[in-house]
Enzyme design. Structure first.
Site, PDB file in Angstrom:
ATOM      1  N   PHE A   8       0.798  -1.337  -0.025  1.00 57.93           N
ATOM      2  CA  PHE A   8       0.057   0.083  -0.057  1.00 57.93           C
ATOM      3  C   PHE A   8       0.872   1.379   0.150  1.00 57.93           C
ATOM      4  CE2 PHE A   8      -3.684   2.715   1.894  1.00 57.93           C
ATOM      5  CZ  PHE A   8      -4.555   2.385   0.640  1.00 57.93           C
ATOM      6  N   THR A  91       4.681  -5.110  -3.508  1.00 60.51           N
ATOM      7  CA  THR A  91       5.389  -4.834  -2.180  1.00 60.51           C
ATOM      8  C   THR A  91       6.877  -4.436  -2.862  1.00 60.51           C
ATOM      9  OG1 THR A  91       6.256  -6.874  -2.253  1.00 60.51           O
ATOM     10  CG2 THR A  91       4.258  -6.468  -0.693  1.00 60.51           C
ATOM     11  N   LYS A 120       9.399  -6.452  -9.633  1.00 60.03           N
ATOM     12  CA  LYS A 120      10.443  -7.133 -10.308  1.00 60.03           C
ATOM     13  C   LYS A 120      11.299  -8.145  -9.450  1.00 60.03           C
ATOM     14  CE  LYS A 120      12.501  -2.923 -10.773  1.00 60.03           C
ATOM     15  NZ  LYS A 120      11.373  -2.141 -10.297  1.00 60.03           N
ATOM     16  N   GLU A 144       2.760  -6.914 -16.403  1.00 61.80           N
ATOM     17  CA  GLU A 144       2.873  -5.703 -17.116  1.00 61.80           C
ATOM     18  C   GLU A 144       3.648  -4.585 -16.466  1.00 61.80           C
ATOM     19  OE1 GLU A 144       3.804  -4.392 -20.424  1.00 61.80           O
ATOM     20  OE2 GLU A 144       1.825  -5.398 -20.977  1.00 61.80           O
ATOM     21  N   GLY A 202      12.609  15.070  -7.229  1.00 63.69           N
ATOM     22  CA  GLY A 202      11.980  13.638  -6.709  1.00 63.69           C
ATOM     23  C   GLY A 202      11.834  12.649  -7.731  1.00 63.69           C
ATOM     24  N   GLU A 205      16.048   8.779  -5.751  1.00 58.48           N
ATOM     25  CA  GLU A 205      15.879   8.516  -4.537  1.00 58.48           C
ATOM     26  C   GLU A 205      17.401   9.312  -3.812  1.00 58.48           C
ATOM     27  OE1 GLU A 205      13.560   7.195  -2.974  1.00 58.48           O
ATOM     28  OE2 GLU A 205      12.520   6.562  -4.768  1.00 58.48           O
ATOM     29  N   ASP A 216      18.647  -1.367 -11.818  1.00 57.93           N
ATOM     30  CA  ASP A 216      17.266  -1.395 -12.212  1.00 57.93           C
ATOM     31  C   ASP A 216      16.649  -1.729 -13.566  1.00 57.93           C
ATOM     32  OD1 ASP A 216      14.113  -0.453 -11.344  1.00 57.93           O
ATOM     33  OD2 ASP A 216      14.733   0.869 -12.849  1.00 57.93           O
ATOM     34  N   LYS A 220      14.787  -5.082 -15.103  1.00 57.54           N
ATOM     35  CA  LYS A 220      13.665  -5.199 -15.993  1.00 57.54           C
ATOM     36  C   LYS A 220      14.085  -5.513 -17.398  1.00 57.54           C
ATOM     37  CE  LYS A 220      12.287  -0.436 -14.231  1.00 57.54           C
ATOM     38  NZ  LYS A 220      11.970   0.837 -14.323  1.00 57.54           N
ATOM     39  N   GLY A 312       5.579   5.826 -11.690  1.00 54.66           N
ATOM     40  CA  GLY A 312       4.301   6.564 -11.305  1.00 54.66           C
ATOM     41  C   GLY A 312       3.231   5.765 -10.724  1.00 54.66           C
TER      42      GLY A 312
END
Length: 334
Positions: A8, A91, A120, A144, A202, A205, A216, A220, A312
């Site tokens: 969440f 999560t 991922k 997706e 923003g 990080e 990252d 992917k 996003g």
């Protein structure tokens, strides 16, 4: 369709917002009615066997004050008692061991639930294991949202490019690194200065290592290699070079020859890499800012390129929503 949501944060909240907003449209257009029976956070869970009031959860400031709140309750503690058809797992990602998402997904499949994830980690460390569990259990796994936020890469290949052979893939899969290189190109700033701007806005990080060092984008690319090309690869199979050593001088030299330096992910001839590469300024991959892009080389449709926001909450929720609709329509057709 009865649903449990695990996670969440920004994506999980985006899922709840999008499903709440699109409820009537989904029912009218796809004959899809749904009910969230559980929403699990890191601190506890919202549970209601009759279905949760999503808007009340979105509006409440103190989660623990909600009438359906169960303090400290985890998904793994609740799974035997949950009566749901589908689990959405969003999560935080861990590409070293895939937990806790991996256990969440495995337990859901073993219970007979279909799964949609944007996580991922489990897909990087256990793609074939999860796919085999689904095959044996008759479950559907969709992911997706794990690559490129709202970019419909897997849906495009599955639903539109049937019969095509995908020869290769190139793309930009990390918006933070793309923003930094864009700043360095057009503002003529150093890597350090561009990174600072990205953090202030923003986009990056406080610890930007996964973005700027390429892990990252590499994770992917592994998911794309396994999901589109059936390659059964892991993160150690990717040649990874970050953008930390790209200099303004190198960018300027490239520009003088009508080239850009971009952080390019590629899958071709069984090789997977993520590294700074020269591309022509007229290339379909020459997207700026935080945009992501994926370009597929196919035998029949030739080159197909899709561009969009790669991250996003709402963008990723869009991908999750499309996966849920796809599962609903697949089940309905059987």
């Amino acid at each position: 369709m009865d649903i449990a949501l695990i996670g969440f944060g920004s994506v999980g909240k985006g899922v709840v917002q999008v499903f709440s907003k699109k409820q009537n449209q989904l029912r009218q257009k796809y004959d899809l009615s749904f009910s969230f029976k559980g929403i699990f956070t890191s601190r506890g869970a919202f549970l209601d066997s009759n279905g949760l009031d999503l808007q009340s959860i979105l509006n409440i400031k103190d989660l623990t004050a909600h009438s359906s709140w169960k303090n400290g309750l985890s998904f793994m503690e609740s799974i035997d008692d949950l009566d749901v058809d589908l689990v959405i797992e969003v999560t935080p990602t861990n590409i070293e061991h895939g937990e806790p998402g991996k256990s969440h997904i495995i337990s859901s499949i073993k219970k007979g639930c279909d799964v949609v994830t944007a996580n991922k980690g489990p897909l990087v460390v256990a793609f074939d294991e999860l796919a085999e569990l689904c095959r044996r259990g008759g479950c559907i796994l969709r992911y997706e949202g794990s690559v490129g936020g709202g970019l419909p890469v897997f849906n495009l290949v599955r639903e539109t490019l049937q019969g095509n052979t995908i020869h290769s893939l190139r793309g930009i899969l990390n918006g933070t690194s793309n923003f930094i290189l864009t700043q360095m190109t057009y503002e003529r700033t150093s890597f350090e200065s561009a990174l600072k701007t990205a953090q202030e806005l923003g986009y990056a990080e406080a610890d930007p290592a996964a973005d700027v060092e390429g892990t990252d984008a590499a994770s992917k690319t592994v998911i794309l290699a396994n999901g589109l090309f059936g390659m059964n690869k892991g993160i150690d199979d990717v040649y990874i070079q970050g953008i930390t050593k790209v200099t303004p001088e190198a960018i300027e030299l490239a520009g003088n020859e009508n080239f850009l330096i971009k952080h390019i992910a590629s899958i071709e001839d069984g090789q997977i890499e993520v590294a700074p590469r020269l591309i022509q300024k007229t290339s379909p991959l020459a997207v700026d800012g935080t945009l992501n892009v994926v370009s597929l080389q196919t035998d029949l449709a030739k080159e197909i390129t899709i561009i969009g926001q790669g991250a996003g909450g709402e963008e990723t929720a869009s991908a999750i929503l499309s996966d849920v609709v796809d599962i609903h329509l697949t089940r309905k057709a059987k």
